[in-house]
Write a protein that holds these residues in place. Sequence first.
Motif, PDB file in Angstrom:
ATOM      1  N   TRP A   1     -11.295  -3.104  10.744  1.00 47.02           N
ATOM      2  CA  TRP A   1     -11.346  -2.409   9.455  1.00 47.02           C
ATOM      3  C   TRP A   1     -12.277  -3.169   8.504  1.00 47.02           C
TER       4      TRP A   1
ATOM      5  N   GLN B   1      -2.555   6.674   7.322  1.00 48.29           N
ATOM      6  CA  GLN B   1      -2.552   6.309   5.900  1.00 48.29           C
ATOM      7  C   GLN B   1      -3.907   5.757   5.465  1.00 48.29           C
ATOM      8  N   ALA B   2      -4.938   6.002   6.259  1.00 50.96           N
ATOM      9  CA  ALA B   2      -6.233   5.367   6.005  1.00 50.96           C
ATOM     10  C   ALA B   2      -6.734   5.600   4.575  1.00 50.96           C
TER      11      ALA B   2
ATOM     12  N   VAL C   1       0.842  -1.194   0.000  1.00 48.96           N
ATOM     13  CA  VAL C   1       0.000   0.000   0.000  1.00 48.96           C
ATOM     14  C   VAL C   1       0.875   1.240   0.000  1.00 48.96           C
TER      15      VAL C   1
ATOM     16  N   PHE D   1      -6.467   1.536  -2.006  1.00 44.79           N
ATOM     17  CA  PHE D   1      -5.900   0.252  -2.406  1.00 44.79           C
ATOM     18  C   PHE D   1      -6.982  -0.823  -2.357  1.00 44.79           C
ATOM     19  N   GLU D   2      -7.731  -0.804  -1.284  1.00 47.35           N
ATOM     20  CA  GLU D   2      -8.762  -1.817  -1.061  1.00 47.35           C
ATOM     21  C   GLU D   2      -9.850  -1.744  -2.141  1.00 47.35           C
TER      22      GLU D   2
ATOM     23  N   ARG E   1      -5.022   6.010   1.846  1.00 44.24           N
ATOM     24  CA  ARG E   1      -4.269   5.141   0.934  1.00 44.24           C
ATOM     25  C   ARG E   1      -4.776   3.695   1.022  1.00 44.24           C
ATOM     26  N   ILE E   2      -5.012   3.240   2.257  1.00 49.26           N
ATOM     27  CA  ILE E   2      -5.471   1.862   2.440  1.00 49.26           C
ATOM     28  C   ILE E   2      -6.830   1.688   1.762  1.00 49.26           C
ATOM     29  N   ARG E   3      -7.698   2.652   1.961  1.00 44.09           N
ATOM     30  CA  ARG E   3      -9.036   2.568   1.381  1.00 44.09           C
ATOM     31  C   ARG E   3      -8.972   2.537  -0.146  1.00 44.09           C
TER      32      ARG E   3
ATOM     33  N   TYR F   1      -1.196  -4.896   2.520  1.00 45.39           N
ATOM     34  CA  TYR F   1      -2.635  -5.120   2.692  1.00 45.39           C
ATOM     35  C   TYR F   1      -2.904  -6.602   2.966  1.00 45.39           C
TER      36      TYR F   1
END
Lengths: 472, 212
Positions: A52, B192-193, A15, B199-200, B195-197, A26
């Motif tokens: 999450w 970094q939330a 990520v 990516f997801e 970015r994670i979102r 991830y």
Amino acid sequence: MPQTLYDKLWQDHVVHEEADGTALIYIDRHLVHEVTSPQAFEGLRLAGRKPWRASSIVATADHNTPTSDWDRGIPDPVSRLQVETLDANIREFGALVYLPFRDPGQGIVHVIGPESGATLPGMTVVCGDSHTSTHGAFGCLAQGIGTSEVEHVLATQCLLQKKSKNMLVRVDGVLGAGVTAKDLALAIIGRIGTAGGTGYAIEFAGSAVRSLSMEGRMTLCNMAIEAGARTGLVAVDEITLDYLRGRPLAPSGADWDRAVVAWQRLHSDQGASFDRVVELSASAIKPQVTWGTSPEMVVSVDGRVPDPAAEADPARREAIERALRYMDLKAAQPVSEIWVDKVFIGSCTNSRIEDLRAAAAVVRGRKVAPSIRLAMVVPGSGRVKQQAEREGLDAVFRDAGFAWREPGCSMCLAMNADRLEAGERCASTSNRNFEGRQGAGGRTHLVSPEMAAAAAIAGHFVDVREWLGQEK
Amino acid sequence: MEKFVRLEGIVAPLDRSNVDTDAIIPKQFLKSIQRSGFGGNLFDEWRYEDVGEPGMDNSQRPVKPEFVLNQPPYQGATILLTRRNFGCGSSREHAPWALADFGFRALVAESFADIFYSNCFKNGILPLTLPAAQIDELFAAVEATPGYRLTIDLAAQRVRRADGEELPFAVDAFRKECLLNGWDDIGLTLRQADRIRAFEEKRRSEQPWLFA
Ligand code: SF4
């Protein structure tokens, strides 16, 4: 540039990367069990956080659960509280699948992940359990993590880590009859040592690995951690797809077809470079038996326990002497003269249907030696147990004098009532022969299911290859 | 998490390789749902004559006098000196919890097992590696001088011996920052939330079967 399978899996999940190479990875699948999760859920609660993505979680209770008298619940109140804490945490925070104590699908977390299709190629899979390496048999990046990391994954769906180095263990040739993936794993550990894979992701390849079933590949990757590697890997092929097709959580229909296309690239490219390469010839490997208190202390069944006097290095000599003392073995004693008190067939290394079939084939028509205090078979999961019973394997074991139990980790680590008493010696299909692992003062010899079955019948270690074709 | 900046303390020598986490904290103590209270059972089978069970009063149990942590010069030790592949085996974080609860803040070894190594950093413990020859020298020094002390300076990445000699050690920049500042890395990652979102979401659209 040609990439290794590990390179691809890593790259697919980055990520973000810090300047020093620490990356945010991830996580697709989070497996959870009762022992390493309570403090993580508590941490989440204290910080006012939520998972999450609760739908990434597959949970079960396996370490503390009893393997008999399920109608009586969990008698040990401390164990019971831990299992009930998992129940409560899953109720509060949610999960895709939860297989609680006494659920027909309950079992060892590393057995139920693959059999339910929760483990898929190309995924990142984590669990607060070192044998998560098992799942790498499916061409996914699977690794064990600590409880703080469990909390980190719960809260962020990511893991912070640095990339490992690449190791290739190539095994070509054909394993002889009576020689199994377990023997291969032990032979590899005997070669590179329990720290040989530290800092590496190990990919297992070569014709001998390609011809292993998924069960065998899981056994091999399971023991990668015993070679020091967090991750063991096998490339995806037809055998992988055949295993996965139709599993409850595996994709189906058009999604299956798309997934298969995506999975085709999950192998190391031609010419990909590895930091270390180890090669073994399958035909040279014999059934293995550990003699000491570390999985690297291993010899072939036709060999002898080492003689410390023959060891030049003083530190090694002392380690051998200490292990022989703990194990109550004589220097240079033949392995075939080691008598055992108990036999344990089970654990995430060797409790799948194929393992039970192989052990049953040795046991069929024979009787457990009168000197054996307890020989037990603990299926890896409810599904394995039901399948085995459909095939009549339970009757084979029972008729021979084995105890046929409910699924769980059982005497692999002896958190429940199944354990060795001080001084007892066990032929075990599990993965760790550490001091006290199967009970304080207990002595563990790691072997394949076939070898454990043969030891139960003979009362001591025998070369199971000599029994082949001599069905009773 | 407690910060780790500089540590000056007594060194306890545990002269063996491949010390596994089953030895550091045996399985019966893993039934706890707490993070604390493991120190009394650190190395339980090596430390006590009897078999420990949760809930026992450890002060009443017979100890093995030959075990290093039971010997007078090492009372109050905060640094554990050991050999190769320390912390191998099970991923149980109860191992660093027990070491920290006992009072250890730093571990000095030739090498550590991977999972154990990262678990230490999450608990304010510094695991540092030195070359085999230096480890040998330290064992000799500890044996010659009961109550031997070392100073560990994380910022400078130096172990200082009593004779003034300095031994440099390596540590990842990110892990070092976290220890020096006592940072909770979940808080850091949540920055970094977005970015994670992102990516997801991309992953979900490309490989929906992973999100079934
Ligand atoms: S079977 Fe043994 S090694 Fe596997 S998860 Fe259970 S306790 Fe761990």
